[in-house]
Motif scaffolding. Structure first.
Motif, PDB file in Angstrom:
ATOM      1  N   ILE A  42       0.818  -1.203   0.000  1.00 19.13           N
ATOM      2  CA  ILE A  42       0.000   0.000   0.000  1.00 19.13           C
ATOM      3  C   ILE A  42       0.858   1.262   0.000  1.00 19.13           C
ATOM      4  O   ILE A  42       0.413   2.340  -0.371  1.00 19.13           O
ATOM      5  N   GLU A  43       2.131   1.135   0.419  1.00 19.14           N
ATOM      6  CA  GLU A  43       3.021   2.294   0.463  1.00 19.14           C
ATOM      7  C   GLU A  43       3.736   2.550  -0.860  1.00 19.14           C
ATOM      8  O   GLU A  43       4.268   3.645  -1.070  1.00 19.14           O
ATOM      9  N   VAL A  44       3.754   1.556  -1.754  1.00 19.84           N
ATOM     10  CA  VAL A  44       4.555   1.709  -2.974  1.00 19.84           C
ATOM     11  C   VAL A  44       3.765   1.477  -4.255  1.00 19.84           C
ATOM     12  O   VAL A  44       4.258   1.774  -5.340  1.00 19.84           O
ATOM     13  N   ALA A  45       2.546   0.941  -4.158  1.00 21.44           N
ATOM     14  CA  ALA A  45       1.796   0.582  -5.358  1.00 21.44           C
ATOM     15  C   ALA A  45       0.907   1.736  -5.824  1.00 21.44           C
ATOM     16  O   ALA A  45       0.679   2.715  -5.110  1.00 21.44           O
ATOM     17  N   ASP A  46       0.389   1.610  -7.038  1.00 29.23           N
ATOM     18  CA  ASP A  46      -0.576   2.552  -7.585  1.00 29.23           C
ATOM     19  C   ASP A  46      -1.907   2.347  -6.859  1.00 29.23           C
ATOM     20  O   ASP A  46      -2.460   1.241  -6.850  1.00 29.23           O
ATOM     21  N   LEU A  47      -2.442   3.404  -6.243  1.00 24.94           N
ATOM     22  CA  LEU A  47      -3.646   3.284  -5.416  1.00 24.94           C
ATOM     23  C   LEU A  47      -4.914   3.743  -6.131  1.00 24.94           C
ATOM     24  O   LEU A  47      -5.945   3.913  -5.481  1.00 24.94           O
ATOM     25  N   THR A  48      -4.855   3.909  -7.456  1.00 22.72           N
ATOM     26  CA  THR A  48      -6.031   4.433  -8.161  1.00 22.72           C
ATOM     27  C   THR A  48      -7.241   3.513  -7.999  1.00 22.72           C
ATOM     28  O   THR A  48      -8.340   3.962  -7.652  1.00 22.72           O
ATOM     29  N   ALA A  49      -7.063   2.219  -8.232  1.00 23.29           N
ATOM     30  CA  ALA A  49      -8.180   1.277  -8.106  1.00 23.29           C
ATOM     31  C   ALA A  49      -8.665   1.204  -6.662  1.00 23.29           C
ATOM     32  O   ALA A  49      -9.870   1.151  -6.398  1.00 23.29           O
ATOM     33  N   PHE A  50      -7.732   1.217  -5.713  1.00 25.70           N
ATOM     34  CA  PHE A  50      -8.104   1.183  -4.300  1.00 25.70           C
ATOM     35  C   PHE A  50      -8.888   2.434  -3.916  1.00 25.70           C
ATOM     36  O   PHE A  50      -9.901   2.352  -3.201  1.00 25.70           O
ATOM     37  N   ALA A  51      -8.456   3.602  -4.391  1.00 28.25           N
ATOM     38  CA  ALA A  51      -9.141   4.846  -4.062  1.00 28.25           C
ATOM     39  C   ALA A  51     -10.562   4.851  -4.610  1.00 28.25           C
ATOM     40  O   ALA A  51     -11.495   5.346  -3.957  1.00 28.25           O
ATOM     41  N   LEU A  52     -10.746   4.295  -5.799  1.00 27.40           N
ATOM     42  CA  LEU A  52     -12.092   4.228  -6.371  1.00 27.40           C
ATOM     43  C   LEU A  52     -12.971   3.281  -5.557  1.00 27.40           C
ATOM     44  O   LEU A  52     -14.141   3.577  -5.299  1.00 27.40           O
ATOM     45  N   GLN A  53     -12.417   2.153  -5.126  1.00 29.97           N
ATOM     46  CA  GLN A  53     -13.189   1.232  -4.293  1.00 29.97           C
ATOM     47  C   GLN A  53     -13.575   1.896  -2.983  1.00 29.97           C
ATOM     48  O   GLN A  53     -14.721   1.777  -2.518  1.00 29.97           O
ATOM     49  N   ALA A  54     -12.624   2.578  -2.357  1.00 26.53           N
ATOM     50  CA  ALA A  54     -12.920   3.245  -1.086  1.00 26.53           C
ATOM     51  C   ALA A  54     -14.011   4.293  -1.265  1.00 26.53           C
ATOM     52  O   ALA A  54     -14.887   4.446  -0.409  1.00 26.53           O
ATOM     53  N   ALA A  55     -13.968   5.019  -2.397  1.00 27.38           N
ATOM     54  CA  ALA A  55     -15.001   6.022  -2.668  1.00 27.38           C
ATOM     55  C   ALA A  55     -16.371   5.355  -2.798  1.00 27.38           C
ATOM     56  O   ALA A  55     -17.380   5.865  -2.287  1.00 27.38           O
ATOM     57  N   CYS A  56     -16.418   4.213  -3.467  1.00 26.99           N
ATOM     58  CA  CYS A  56     -17.686   3.498  -3.639  1.00 26.99           C
ATOM     59  C   CYS A  56     -18.191   2.929  -2.313  1.00 26.99           C
ATOM     60  O   CYS A  56     -19.387   2.708  -2.142  1.00 26.99           O
ATOM     61  N   TRP A  57     -17.268   2.669  -1.383  1.00 27.30           N
ATOM     62  CA  TRP A  57     -17.669   2.200  -0.056  1.00 27.30           C
ATOM     63  C   TRP A  57     -18.135   3.346   0.838  1.00 27.30           C
ATOM     64  O   TRP A  57     -18.559   3.126   1.966  1.00 27.30           O
ATOM     65  N   GLY A  58     -18.027   4.586   0.349  1.00 27.68           N
ATOM     66  CA  GLY A  58     -18.433   5.737   1.133  1.00 27.68           C
ATOM     67  C   GLY A  58     -17.344   6.329   1.999  1.00 27.68           C
ATOM     68  O   GLY A  58     -17.617   7.128   2.896  1.00 27.68           O
ATOM     69  N   ASP A  59     -16.094   5.980   1.754  1.00 33.76           N
ATOM     70  CA  ASP A  59     -14.968   6.481   2.554  1.00 33.76           C
ATOM     71  C   ASP A  59     -13.849   6.918   1.611  1.00 33.76           C
ATOM     72  O   ASP A  59     -12.832   6.234   1.479  1.00 33.76           O
ATOM     73  N   PRO A  60     -14.002   8.056   0.924  1.00 33.83           N
ATOM     74  CA  PRO A  60     -13.058   8.433  -0.139  1.00 33.83           C
ATOM     75  C   PRO A  60     -11.603   8.507   0.284  1.00 33.83           C
ATOM     76  O   PRO A  60     -10.709   8.201  -0.508  1.00 33.83           O
ATOM     77  N   ASP A  61     -11.313   8.907   1.519  1.00 33.18           N
ATOM     78  CA  ASP A  61      -9.905   8.993   1.933  1.00 33.18           C
ATOM     79  C   ASP A  61      -9.452   7.758   2.706  1.00 33.18           C
ATOM     80  O   ASP A  61      -8.324   7.706   3.203  1.00 33.18           O
ATOM     81  N   ALA A  62     -10.328   6.759   2.827  1.00 34.21           N
ATOM     82  CA  ALA A  62     -10.017   5.485   3.481  1.00 34.21           C
ATOM     83  C   ALA A  62      -9.628   5.646   4.946  1.00 34.21           C
ATOM     84  O   ALA A  62      -9.021   4.742   5.521  1.00 34.21           O
ATOM     85  N   SER A  63     -10.016   6.763   5.559  1.00 33.30           N
ATOM     86  CA  SER A  63      -9.644   6.996   6.961  1.00 33.30           C
ATOM     87  C   SER A  63     -10.445   6.125   7.919  1.00 33.30           C
ATOM     88  O   SER A  63     -10.016   5.886   9.049  1.00 33.30           O
ATOM     89  N   GLY A  64     -11.597   5.626   7.493  1.00 29.33           N
ATOM     90  CA  GLY A  64     -12.427   4.811   8.368  1.00 29.33           C
ATOM     91  C   GLY A  64     -12.199   3.323   8.226  1.00 29.33           C
ATOM     92  O   GLY A  64     -12.888   2.538   8.887  1.00 29.33           O
ATOM     93  N   LEU A  65     -11.252   2.925   7.373  1.00 30.85           N
ATOM     94  CA  LEU A  65     -10.988   1.506   7.161  1.00 30.85           C
ATOM     95  C   LEU A  65      -9.929   1.006   8.147  1.00 30.85           C
ATOM     96  O   LEU A  65      -8.936   1.688   8.407  1.00 30.85           O
ATOM     97  N   ALA A  66     -10.147  -0.176   8.701  1.00 33.24           N
ATOM     98  CA  ALA A  66      -9.207  -0.759   9.660  1.00 33.24           C
ATOM     99  C   ALA A  66      -8.081  -1.451   8.901  1.00 33.24           C
ATOM    100  O   ALA A  66      -8.068  -2.674   8.746  1.00 33.24           O
ATOM    101  N   LEU A  67      -7.133  -0.656   8.410  1.00 35.05           N
ATOM    102  CA  LEU A  67      -6.022  -1.172   7.620  1.00 35.05           C
ATOM    103  C   LEU A  67      -4.787  -1.347   8.489  1.00 35.05           C
ATOM    104  O   LEU A  67      -4.550  -0.570   9.422  1.00 35.05           O
ATOM    105  N   LEU A  68      -3.961  -2.350   8.170  1.00 37.95           N
ATOM    106  CA  LEU A  68      -2.706  -2.534   8.897  1.00 37.95           C
ATOM    107  C   LEU A  68      -1.783  -1.339   8.702  1.00 37.95           C
ATOM    108  O   LEU A  68      -1.090  -0.907   9.623  1.00 37.95           O
ATOM    109  N   ASP A  69      -1.762  -0.806   7.483  1.00 34.52           N
ATOM    110  CA  ASP A  69      -0.954   0.374   7.166  1.00 34.52           C
ATOM    111  C   ASP A  69      -1.843   1.371   6.440  1.00 34.52           C
ATOM    112  O   ASP A  69      -2.499   1.011   5.447  1.00 34.52           O
ATOM    113  N   PRO A  70      -1.893   2.623   6.899  1.00 35.40           N
ATOM    114  CA  PRO A  70      -2.727   3.608   6.213  1.00 35.40           C
ATOM    115  C   PRO A  70      -2.133   3.971   4.859  1.00 35.40           C
ATOM    116  O   PRO A  70      -0.908   3.965   4.685  1.00 35.40           O
TER     117      PRO A  70
END
Length: 246
Positions: free
Chosen positions: A185-213
């Protein structure tokens, strides 16, 4: 869940190249290092018993080292990577009558035990995703393998019995290697992830319980791309097109 296993001792042989090699750049690896890896394979076959598992960063390097050690008498050379045919994968998992040299990428670090392996030759390199933000493209890059990866690779020599690992770098260099691989998550292209997070209702992914932000800069770059193609609105919410893209 409880799993019991035996970890046999593994001798570490520090075997840096006799002359300095140039550091990897992008997908490029100094041919002098590959020549040294092939020499270590021949040395390991002469000094130790059992099959030899060799870790290399990619398919190209596997092919070049295979060409250098392919003429060894009484030794089968097998190439293992993501595109290897099923017959080769089956041969790797089945002990043969002759000694084997198994040339593999990092995929062999934690896969099934390769029977007969008593020696590991570690090039010390790996491939990880990196993003070129200037071009907006993601690609694999050759990097120094972490100390954690080195321990994992060495352990392959001690799965069934005591073994040895030949490392293509000096002991003094080991402490300067990164402790662990970079989280994707620190080195990859996050475009697809950002779109998924937006569709989940959390555009900046701040509400997701991720191991690494996710890194703020990478997420901002991803949102810029999504906005430019009409996948998200200025507030980060997905458009109809963005919903279809997921």
């Amino acid at each position: 869940v409880e799993a019991r296993g035996a970890a046999h001792p593994v001798d570490v042989v520090w075997a840096p190249p006799p002359r300095a090699v140039r550091p990897p750049h992008g997908m490029w690896v100094d041919p002098a290092l590959l020549t040294h890896v092939a020499a270590l394979v021949r040395r390991a076959l002469a000094e130790r018993d059992g099959d030899v598992l060799v870790f290399l960063p990619g398919v190209g390097e596997i092919s070049r080292v295979a060409a250098m050690v392919g003429g060894l008498s009484g030794v089968d050379v097998l190439q293992v990577h993501g595109r290897a045919p099923a017959v080769v994968q089956d041969a790797v998992l089945s002990p043969g009558e002759r000694r084997r040299v198994v040339l593999a990428t990092s995929v062999a670090e934690s896969s099934l035990t390769v029977p007969g392996v008593r020696v590991v030759v570690d090039s010390g390199l790996a491939r990880e995703p990196r993003v070129d933000h200037a071009r907006g493209l993601s690609a694999l890059a050759t990097v120094r393998a972490s100390r954690a990866a080195g321990r994992q690779r060495a352990g392959r020599a001690g799965r069934e019995a005591p073994g040895a690992v030949y490392r293509c770098w000096a002991e003094a260099e080991d402490a300067r290697l990164p402790a662990y691989p970079s989280p994707e998550i620190e080195v990859a292209d996050l475009t697809a992830f950002a779109l998924q997070a937006a569709c989940w209702g959390d555009p900046d992914a701040s509400g997701l319980a991720l191991l690494d932000p996710p890194p703020g800069g990478a997420m901002a770059a991803a949102r810029d791309v999504l906005t430019a193609i009409g996948a998200v609105r200025p507030d980060g919410r997905p458009t109809e097109r963005g919903a279809r893209l997921t």
